[in-house]
Scaffold this motif. Structure first.
Motif: not given
Length: 283
Positions: A168-173, A139-152, A176-181
């Protein structure tokens, strides 16, 4: 030396193993050499490890060393995956007993060119269960102040291994989903997972990976191509969509795998790192 405690707290030797350190192993830290010894024993004596609680008697605790580190890649990640599949308990070395034999084999290792027989007497009594494939939730999540990804990761033995990434870079949601994958696939390949069921709560990303949706946005094309490259390196995969409202694990991933449902007395370590999976130069 693998030993079993019998009556009157006596030890009965079950198996002896040794080998020579080669290449980069010679430069390992002393604690890493102990970790390597444990991993070597697990590979050779898996049939004992799977059926019993194993007491690891050593001068230092290799289990704590491996599992307490923010493992993301390399040999420590592989060791962590392996150790979490077994019931291992560290016991500080106090008496000599069987340790004297282990020390002897450490001082007189078997040459690397020797072949160690894996044949065991009575091996026909063992049976092998067909385990289910690994599972990976992303799962990925993007906000105005940052973005994150989670993997389980969920191992065939139902152990949960959560990882959280601060992008480490701002991006769209969707990015971020692709980054997590992509991050999850990279980790799976590094630790040697070949068969895996993959689940995400983004219909767009899942259907684009399956080829049911066309990738129209140019900023998603590099991520889509990278994801397909990694998927092709796996042998047997299944990619599916998980509704967030119907699966609390997917909902936990939205919080960077840090709020998984745990009992009141349970705890979980979640490594966190800064990482960006695909550079802007990829086309």
């Amino acid at each position: 030396m693998c030993a079993q405690e019998i009556e009157d707290r006596k030890e009965r030797a079950l198996y002896y193993l040794s080998r020579t350190l080669v290449g980069a192993e010679l430069n390992y830290l002393p604690i890493e050499k102990i970790c390597l010894t444990l991993v070597f024993a697990i590979h050779k004596l898996r049939h004992y490890m799977q059926a019993h609680t194993i007491h690891v008697v050593s001068k230092a605790d290799p289990i704590k060393y491996i599992l307490s580190r923010p493992v993301l890649s390399g040999r420590l990640a592989k060791w962590a995956m392996l150790l979490k599949q077994y019931d291992l308990v560290f016991v500080p070395q106090k008496a000599v007993k069987g340790q004297a034999i282990a020390d002897f084999f450490a001082d007189h290792p078997v040459p690397a060119e020797w072949e160690i027989s894996d044949d065991l007497p009575g091996e026909e009594i063992f049976y092998v269960d067909i385990l289910p494939p690994w599972q990976m939730y992303f799962d990925g999540a993007a906000r105005k102040d940052g973005a994150g990804a989670g993997v389980v990761f969920v191992t065939p033995q139902n152990y949960l291994m959560p990882y959280s990434f601060t992008l480490t870079q701002l991006c769209s949601n969707n990015m971020a989903e692709y980054q997590a994958l992509i991050l999850g696939l990279q980790m799976a390949i590094e630790i040697g997972v070949r068969d895996m069921d993959i689940y995400g709560d983004s219909k767009l990303v899942v259907n684009q990976v399956l080829g049911e949706y066309e990738v129209k946005k140019e900023d998603l094309i590099p991520y889509h191509q990278r994801a397909l490259q990694l998927l092709n390196q796996l042998d047997d995969i299944h990619v599916g969509h998980v509704p967030r409202s119907a699966n609390k694990l997917a909902d936990a991933l939205a919080n960077l795998a840090a709020t998984l449902a745990l009992g009141a007395e349970e705890s979980m370590q979640v490594p966190v790192c800064n990482r960006w999976a695909v550079s802007d130069s990829v086309v």
